[in-house]
Design a protein around this motif. Structure first.
Motif, PDB file in Angstrom:
ATOM      1  N   UNK A   1       0.824  -1.208   0.000  1.00 48.17           N
ATOM      2  CA  UNK A   1       0.000   0.000   0.000  1.00 48.17           C
ATOM      3  C   UNK A   1       0.857   1.258   0.000  1.00 48.17           C
ATOM      4  N   UNK A   2       1.901   1.275   0.813  1.00 44.49           N
ATOM      5  CA  UNK A   2       2.757   2.460   0.920  1.00 44.49           C
ATOM      6  C   UNK A   2       3.371   2.811  -0.431  1.00 44.49           C
ATOM      7  N   UNK A   3       3.817   1.792  -1.169  1.00 42.98           N
ATOM      8  CA  UNK A   3       4.436   2.040  -2.472  1.00 42.98           C
ATOM      9  C   UNK A   3       3.418   2.621  -3.450  1.00 42.98           C
ATOM     10  N   UNK A   4       2.217   2.078  -3.443  1.00 44.27           N
ATOM     11  CA  UNK A   4       1.171   2.596  -4.347  1.00 44.27           C
ATOM     12  C   UNK A   4       0.867   4.058  -4.046  1.00 44.27           C
ATOM     13  N   UNK A   5       0.763   4.385  -2.766  1.00 42.39           N
ATOM     14  CA  UNK A   5       0.494   5.766  -2.382  1.00 42.39           C
ATOM     15  C   UNK A   5       1.649   6.680  -2.767  1.00 42.39           C
ATOM     16  N   UNK A   6       2.881   6.190  -2.615  1.00 40.19           N
ATOM     17  CA  UNK A   6       4.056   6.983  -3.011  1.00 40.19           C
ATOM     18  C   UNK A   6       4.041   7.265  -4.509  1.00 40.19           C
ATOM     19  N   UNK A   7       3.693   6.255  -5.300  1.00 43.04           N
ATOM     20  CA  UNK A   7       3.656   6.432  -6.743  1.00 43.04           C
ATOM     21  C   UNK A   7       2.585   7.446  -7.153  1.00 43.04           C
ATOM     22  N   UNK A   8       1.425   7.381  -6.515  1.00 39.31           N
ATOM     23  CA  UNK A   8       0.369   8.346  -6.812  1.00 39.31           C
ATOM     24  C   UNK A   8       0.793   9.754  -6.407  1.00 39.31           C
ATOM     25  N   UNK A   9       1.535   9.848  -5.316  1.00 30.63           N
ATOM     26  CA  UNK A   9       2.023  11.149  -4.875  1.00 30.63           C
ATOM     27  C   UNK A   9       3.008  11.740  -5.880  1.00 30.63           C
ATOM     28  N   UNK A  10       3.845  10.900  -6.459  1.00 33.70           N
ATOM     29  CA  UNK A  10       4.794  11.361  -7.480  1.00 33.70           C
ATOM     30  C   UNK A  10       4.041  11.882  -8.702  1.00 33.70           C
ATOM     31  N   UNK A  11       2.976  11.187  -9.095  1.00 30.60           N
ATOM     32  CA  UNK A  11       2.164  11.637 -10.234  1.00 30.60           C
ATOM     33  C   UNK A  11       1.566  13.008  -9.940  1.00 30.60           C
ATOM     34  N   UNK A  12       0.988  13.154  -8.751  1.00 28.99           N
ATOM     35  CA  UNK A  12       0.334  14.411  -8.374  1.00 28.99           C
ATOM     36  C   UNK A  12       1.340  15.555  -8.251  1.00 28.99           C
ATOM     37  N   UNK A  13       2.519  15.251  -7.714  1.00 27.50           N
ATOM     38  CA  UNK A  13       3.496  16.305  -7.428  1.00 27.50           C
ATOM     39  C   UNK A  13       4.274  16.742  -8.658  1.00 27.50           C
ATOM     40  N   UNK A  14       4.620  15.802  -9.555  1.00 24.71           N
ATOM     41  CA  UNK A  14       5.497  16.143 -10.681  1.00 24.71           C
ATOM     42  C   UNK A  14       4.823  16.012 -12.045  1.00 24.71           C
ATOM     43  N   UNK A  15       4.101  14.916 -12.281  1.00 23.94           N
ATOM     44  CA  UNK A  15       3.508  14.693 -13.596  1.00 23.94           C
ATOM     45  C   UNK A  15       2.343  15.639 -13.875  1.00 23.94           C
ATOM     46  N   UNK A  16       1.426  15.790 -12.922  1.00 17.20           N
ATOM     47  CA  UNK A  16       0.197  16.537 -13.187  1.00 17.20           C
ATOM     48  C   UNK A  16       0.444  18.021 -13.463  1.00 17.20           C
ATOM     49  N   UNK A  17       1.290  18.722 -12.679  1.00 19.38           N
ATOM     50  CA  UNK A  17       1.536  20.134 -13.001  1.00 19.38           C
ATOM     51  C   UNK A  17       2.193  20.336 -14.358  1.00 19.38           C
ATOM     52  N   UNK A  18       2.946  19.351 -14.814  1.00 17.47           N
ATOM     53  CA  UNK A  18       3.687  19.483 -16.074  1.00 17.47           C
ATOM     54  C   UNK A  18       2.833  19.098 -17.275  1.00 17.47           C
TER      55      UNK A  18
END
Length: 459
Positions: free
Chosen positions: A163-180
């Motif tokens: 679960x922790x890894x999945x949440x970390x991956x979603x956080x990376x998407x939200x923090x870096x991928x989505x704004x770009x």
């Protein structure tokens, strides 16, 4: 609803039925003329992409509504293909050499939320169709542990992610991928766009290489998985290179510092015991939190689980169980602590938290804080500790170094639970006073008959 079904006929030949996902209309019902399931599946995909070939003389082609079972007049092959493509939101290029291309969509008045799911993402997708899905929406769905096909299949095989890894991956998407990328679709990406994006994270945002690699892994895993399952034609992540490891080497304490540390007065006895356990077994922080009474033997500890704030009790980092040898005095101390638990049972936690009424363990931060405070008491200030990069995980490096100098390589690897000897060597790659003393004895023996002549005598 699936876009097609394959069933074995009376004489062993597989029959292919193409389905309109909206109406349930069977747009094609035809024999594949093969008894091989893989060949039949390949034909089903080919027919969806390039059209159904004309029926041979004497063959039957059925068309009916799945809703009411009424038979309708069969459509031509092109009509069937156009109907299916229309319902899937795609445009047909009538050639055997090219796939469907995404149909241009009207500009959205409201940006999709992180939890938005397209109809295509919920269905078993035809080959190449994910190109029309916004990349950030797709990645968030891919790492959603509740709905992700990838996560469910991995866990069914007894593998990560947790679960922790999945949440970390979603956080990376939200923090870096989505704004770009915002609403950029997968089909609009290519190697250069992605390469520039990762370079932007490194140079413009000033992030460490490990952070850039997380942003790479988020999409690399997702795209590769969908490429293998026939949902992506050209993987734009192909050729993207991971950034080099720029993480700082974890520092360790000397034997004299370790002796001084455990001779000092700790703020909490339970923290001293947790740190001593890490120093003498190499157990990871989460493995200490997840230690239960039933894991304690007479002369060893059975490391079966770890504890995570998001996952609760879970498997170890490598999904492997192992045993570590300990002294009887350590076992006695751990059992004594566990038996003080008001919710004591054979499966209760050793390092239980009174805040959780003994039903959950302390998190590693609890004994990490006391570890740092006690280091300050023996003269290792916060600034010195940070400069040397001494952290709680340093105990694992300390143990690996000590055990590797005294035991065979495979024993060290087994007790540390490493997947490879290379990883064990990395953890044990610390110079210690004992190592230097041992090397001096070897050098002394090698050079016992060699006379060292001062340089001035040889000039």
């Amino acid at each position: 609803m699936r876009p097609y079904y394959i069933n074995k006929g009376k004489y062993g030949y597989y029959r292919i039925r193409l389905i309109d996902p909206d109406t349930g209309l069977i747009t094609c019902d035809r024999s594949s003329h093969t008894k091989d399931i893989k060949t039949a599946e390949s034909l089903a995909v080919k027919w969806m992409l390039h059209g159904v070939p004309s029926a041979a003389a004497g063959s039957t082609q059925k068309t009916r509504s799945a809703k009411n079972g009424q038979t309708e007049a069969p459509m031509s092959d092109m009509e069937q293909l156009l109907t299916l493509a229309k319902k899937l939101g795609m445009t047909v290029i009538p050639t055997d050499q090219q796939p469907f291309l995404p149909k241009p969509q009207a500009e959205q008045t409201q940006a999709p939320t992180a939890n938005t799911k397209t109809r295509d993402a919920k269905l078993p997708l035809p080959y190449g169709i994910i190109t029309s899905i916004p990349v950030c929406e797709f990645l968030l769905d891919f790492w959603n542990e509740e709905t992700s096909e990838y996560v469910k299949k991995r866990r069914a095989k007894g593998k990560s992610p947790h679960t922790r890894h999945c949440l970390d991956m979603q956080q990376v998407v939200t923090r870096y991928w989505k704004p770009y990328f915002m609403d950029t679709k997968i089909g609009e990406l290519d190697f250069n766009i992605l390469d520039n994006f990762f370079f932007y994270i490194k140079t413009e945002l000033g992030k460490a290489n490990s952070t850039v690699n997380k942003a790479i892994n988020v999409a690399a895993v997702a795209f590769e998985y969908n490429e293998k399952h026939g949902r992506l034609y050209n993987n734009p992540m192909k050729g993207i290179e991971r950034y080099g490891d720029d993480s700082r080497e974890v520092g360790i304490l000397s034997r004299d510092e370790v002796d001084a540390l455990f001779s000092a007065e700790w703020g909490k006895p339970v923290c001293r015991l947790a740190n001593m356990l890490a120093a003498t077994t190499g157990m990871r922080a989460g493995e200490i939190s997840g230690l239960r009474y039933c894991d304690l033997g007479t002369d060893r500890i059975f490391i079966n689980h770890a504890w995570g704030i998001n996952d609760g009790l879970k498997s170890t980092k490598t999904n492997k169980k192992r045993e570590v040898a300990v002294l009887p005095s350590m076992i006695s101390a751990l059992k004594e602590l566990a038996e003080e638990n008001p919710a004591f049972s054979q499966t209760s936690f050793v390092f239980w938290s009174p805040v959780k009424k003994g039903l959950e363990p302390y998190l590693p931060g609890y004994w990490e804080d006391d570890f740092y405070a006690t280091l300050a008491k023996i003269g290792i200030s916060k600034e010195m500790r940070q400069e040397r990069n001494v952290v709680f995980h340093s105990w694992r490096h300390f143990y690996a170094t000590q055990i590797s100098q005294r035991a065979q390589e495979h024993l060290a690897q087994d007790t540390l639970g490493h997947s490879s000897a290379k990883m064990t060597a990395h953890y044990a790659n610390h110079n210690t006073d004992e190592k230097m003393d041992a090397l001096r004895l070897i050098i002394k023996d090698i050079t016992k008959n060699i006379v060292v002549i001062p340089q001035q005598l040889t000039a």
